[in-house]
Design a protein around this motif. Sequence first.
Motif, PDB file in Angstrom:
ATOM      1  N   ARG A  89       0.832  -1.217   0.000  1.00 62.06           N
ATOM      2  CA  ARG A  89       0.000   0.000   0.000  1.00 62.06           C
ATOM      3  C   ARG A  89       0.856   1.252   0.000  1.00 62.06           C
ATOM      4  NH1 ARG A  89      -4.466  -1.885   4.374  1.00 62.06           N
ATOM      5  NH2 ARG A  89      -5.821  -2.980   2.909  1.00 62.06           N
ATOM      6  N   SER A 122      -7.475  -7.811 -10.998  1.00 68.57           N
ATOM      7  CA  SER A 122      -7.265  -6.556 -10.282  1.00 68.57           C
ATOM      8  C   SER A 122      -6.420  -6.815  -9.038  1.00 68.57           C
ATOM      9  CB  SER A 122      -8.606  -5.950  -9.877  1.00 68.57           C
ATOM     10  OG  SER A 122      -9.199  -6.738  -8.852  1.00 68.57           O
ATOM     11  N   GLN A 123      -5.828  -5.745  -8.514  1.00 68.32           N
ATOM     12  CA  GLN A 123      -5.008  -5.858  -7.306  1.00 68.32           C
ATOM     13  C   GLN A 123      -5.821  -6.423  -6.150  1.00 68.32           C
ATOM     14  OE1 GLN A 123      -3.166  -2.234  -6.010  1.00 68.32           O
ATOM     15  NE2 GLN A 123      -2.530  -3.101  -4.078  1.00 68.32           N
ATOM     16  N   ALA A 124      -7.043  -5.969  -5.984  1.00 67.32           N
ATOM     17  CA  ALA A 124      -7.890  -6.443  -4.883  1.00 67.32           C
ATOM     18  C   ALA A 124      -8.146  -7.942  -4.993  1.00 67.32           C
ATOM     19  CB  ALA A 124      -9.212  -5.680  -4.873  1.00 67.32           C
ATOM     20  N   HIS A 125      -8.366  -8.423  -6.210  1.00 68.89           N
ATOM     21  CA  HIS A 125      -8.620  -9.852  -6.398  1.00 68.89           C
ATOM     22  C   HIS A 125      -7.349 -10.670  -6.187  1.00 68.89           C
ATOM     23  CE1 HIS A 125     -12.516  -9.038  -8.878  1.00 68.89           C
ATOM     24  NE2 HIS A 125     -12.689  -8.906  -7.580  1.00 68.89           N
ATOM     25  N   GLN A 127      -4.952  -9.897  -4.198  1.00 64.22           N
ATOM     26  CA  GLN A 127      -4.695  -9.904  -2.760  1.00 64.22           C
ATOM     27  C   GLN A 127      -5.466 -11.015  -2.056  1.00 64.22           C
ATOM     28  OE1 GLN A 127      -5.690  -5.948  -1.463  1.00 64.22           O
ATOM     29  NE2 GLN A 127      -3.545  -5.363  -1.305  1.00 64.22           N
ATOM     30  N   LEU A 145      -6.578  -6.807   5.829  1.00 67.09           N
ATOM     31  CA  LEU A 145      -6.869  -5.818   4.791  1.00 67.09           C
ATOM     32  C   LEU A 145      -7.661  -4.621   5.320  1.00 67.09           C
ATOM     33  CD1 LEU A 145      -7.831  -8.300   1.922  1.00 67.09           C
ATOM     34  CD2 LEU A 145      -5.719  -6.973   2.118  1.00 67.09           C
ATOM     35  N   THR A 151     -17.185  -7.579   2.571  1.00 67.93           N
ATOM     36  CA  THR A 151     -16.405  -7.126   1.420  1.00 67.93           C
ATOM     37  C   THR A 151     -15.377  -8.180   1.025  1.00 67.93           C
ATOM     38  OG1 THR A 151     -16.692  -4.825   2.078  1.00 67.93           O
ATOM     39  CG2 THR A 151     -14.895  -5.300   0.549  1.00 67.93           C
ATOM     40  N   ARG A 155     -15.273 -10.091  -2.508  1.00 71.54           N
ATOM     41  CA  ARG A 155     -14.060 -10.058  -3.346  1.00 71.54           C
ATOM     42  C   ARG A 155     -13.541 -11.451  -3.634  1.00 71.54           C
ATOM     43  NH1 ARG A 155     -10.212  -5.094  -1.268  1.00 71.54           N
ATOM     44  NH2 ARG A 155     -11.687  -3.453  -1.777  1.00 71.54           N
TER      45      ARG A 155
END
Length: 172
Positions: A89, A122-125, A127, A145, A151, A155
Motif C-alpha cells: 500500500r 485486479s489488485q484487490a482480487h 490480494q 486488509l 467485502t 471479493r
Amino acid sequence: MTTVSELPSPLTLLPPAQAGDEHAMNHLLTAITPYVARICRSITHDDGADATQEALLAVYRGLGSLREPAAFYGWVRSVTVREAIRTARRYGAESCCSEVDSREETNPLDAVHISDVLERLSQAHRQVLTLRAYGLSEEEMAEVLALPLGTVRSRLFRARRRFQEAWQPSAA
C-alpha cells in the motif's frame, strides 16, 4: 563461520531470544528470513526486500508478545502478511500479489499460467486469492486488509470467478 543449516531450530532459539539474548535473536531472524521473504515476494512482488525488512523488524519488536511457542510460525506468517500488505500500500504496488509460490507444483508450466492469470486480475482480487493461498480465513483477511468481512467474502467470490473465467481459455 556458521551457516544457516548449522543453526539450532527457530523453536529452540525462541526462548533465549525472547529473554533478550541478542545472538539467539540474530540466529532466529536469520533462520526465518527465507520463509518471510517468500511470503513478502508473493504479496508485494517488486518490493519484496523492503517488505521482508519491515516484517523482520516487526517480528523483532513483537517477539516478546508471543505467548505460545508452538504458534510461532503462524504468528510470523500473520505479522509478515500484515507488513507486506502495508508495504504494498505504501508503495502503491500495482503488481501486489502477482505470484503465488507453491511448494507442491507438479507442472512448472502451471505456475507460469497461474502467474499470467493472476497478472490479469485486479489488485484487490490478487490480494484475496494470495492471502487465501497462504491459508488465511476470511476473518483473518478482513483484519489484515482492514475491510468488512462481507467485502472480503464478495471479493473472494468474484476473484475466484474471474480467475476461473481467465483460466479456462488458457487451459484449452
